[in-house]
Design an enzyme around this catalytic site. Sequence first.
Site, mmCIF file in Angstrom:
data_model
loop_
_atom_site.group_PDB
_atom_site.id
_atom_site.type_symbol
_atom_site.label_atom_id
_atom_site.label_comp_id
_atom_site.label_asym_id
_atom_site.label_seq_id
_atom_site.Cartn_x
_atom_site.Cartn_y
_atom_site.Cartn_z
ATOM 1 N N ASP A 45 -5.356 2.974 -13.357
ATOM 2 C CA ASP A 45 -5.625 1.773 -14.272
ATOM 3 C C ASP A 45 -6.938 2.076 -14.966
ATOM 4 O OD1 ASP A 45 -3.461 0.285 -13.423
ATOM 5 O OD2 ASP A 45 -4.566 0.469 -11.275
ATOM 6 N N SER A 48 2.594 3.839 -8.032
ATOM 7 C CA SER A 48 2.409 2.179 -8.201
ATOM 8 C C SER A 48 3.132 1.428 -7.417
ATOM 9 C CB SER A 48 2.576 2.095 -9.539
ATOM 10 O OG SER A 48 2.619 0.636 -9.987
ATOM 11 N N GLY A 81 -1.323 6.330 -3.125
ATOM 12 C CA GLY A 81 -2.635 6.229 -3.793
ATOM 13 C C GLY A 81 -3.695 5.522 -3.151
ATOM 14 N N HIS A 82 -3.240 4.271 -2.498
ATOM 15 C CA HIS A 82 -4.342 3.575 -1.915
ATOM 16 C C HIS A 82 -4.808 4.045 -0.774
ATOM 17 C CE1 HIS A 82 -1.620 0.196 -3.537
ATOM 18 N NE2 HIS A 82 -2.768 -0.193 -4.063
ATOM 19 N N LEU A 130 0.765 -1.129 -0.025
ATOM 20 C CA LEU A 130 -0.063 0.076 -0.054
ATOM 21 C C LEU A 130 0.933 1.307 -0.038
ATOM 22 C CD1 LEU A 130 -2.676 -1.295 2.460
ATOM 23 C CD2 LEU A 130 -2.595 -1.465 0.199
ATOM 24 N N HIS A 131 0.354 2.079 -0.730
ATOM 25 C CA HIS A 131 1.299 3.535 -0.853
ATOM 26 C C HIS A 131 0.075 4.761 -0.847
ATOM 27 C CE1 HIS A 131 -0.440 3.342 -5.025
ATOM 28 N NE2 HIS A 131 0.518 2.337 -5.318
HETATM 29 O O1 PAF Z 1 -5.558 -2.718 -9.237
HETATM 30 C C1 PAF Z 1 -5.638 -3.815 -8.612
HETATM 31 O O2 PAF Z 1 -4.956 -3.438 -7.630
HETATM 32 C C2 PAF Z 1 -6.077 -5.047 -8.928
HETATM 33 O O3 PAF Z 1 -6.101 -5.080 -10.135
HETATM 34 C C3 PAF Z 1 -7.475 -5.274 -8.209
HETATM 35 C C4 PAF Z 1 -8.312 -4.453 -8.778
HETATM 36 C C5 PAF Z 1 -7.253 -5.442 -6.780
HETATM 37 C C6 PAF Z 1 -7.868 -6.660 -8.632
HETATM 38 O O4 PAF Z 1 -7.076 -7.671 -8.389
#
Ligand code: PAF
Length: 273
Positions: A147, A182, A33-34, A30-31
């Site tokens: 994405d 990313s 962005g998350h 996790l960074h």
């Molecule tokens: O974007 C992501 O991290 C992955 O593609 C996801 C949406 C968690 C599905 O595995």
Amino acid sequence: MRVVYSPRELQNLLKEEKGSIGFVPTMGALHLGHRTLIEASKKENEITVVSIFVNPTQFLEGEDLDAYPRKEDADKKVCELSGVDYLFYPTVEAIYGKDEVHLNAPNVRGYIMEGTSRPGHFSGVLTVVNKLLNIVQPTHAYFGKKDAQQLMLIETMVENLFMDVSIVPMNTVREKDGLAMSSRNVYLNEKERVEALNIIKSLREATQMIMEGERDVAKIKQEMFKTLTPLAVEYITIVSRTFEPIDKVILGNTVILVEALSGTTRLLDNIWV
Ligand code: PAF
């Protein structure tokens, strides 16, 4: 924060919860962005669920499934400090059986761009996101615009399967110098990290050309290609927001996408104009 490993247990726990449920599906490492997705979910919902699952079906033979960064302890801390209510951390066996129903990405829009270089990747993404949404049954699910093709295909799946969830697209979070955040950025060495900046540079140049009145997709792509050197360009694509091909930029309905390799690291970025 409660860490749950079993899908059925999570379903039972969430049935007892009142109010809206925000869901942030991730593959961990996790960074910021998350964290931005988690913050939005916290702000907009009573309960926030984060999943961490490195989904094998979206990796192709020979890709970085085994090497994909896994940071269990650090990720748990991030979730705890961010005020996540439930962290869902299933094993592969908990999610996948032996001989299973599998979703297929749309024949056209799932097999262009990243779907060309990674055939089958989006079928794996949709299969796991469908499972995760069924387990969590969130009111809102948060996905990054970085994405963009994944986001569009998930929105399409939700519409096609009449799923009762709002997909919330979130802006790309960038490093100070513009590199899109990313989990794969950790693979870049110093030289590759510097060269990777050509991606955002090319996207900003394209935006500038459009602001100055250029609408011709071929001309914009040509300029971007020059700027991206020496990266190995997988594709530069300019499409409508539903990913239909276009010859001329339509302001307010255009996405410019780049996928390029810096060293051996696949980097994606895009800008919505
Ligand atoms: O974007 C992501 O991290 C992955 O593609 C996801 C949406 C968690 C599905 O595995």
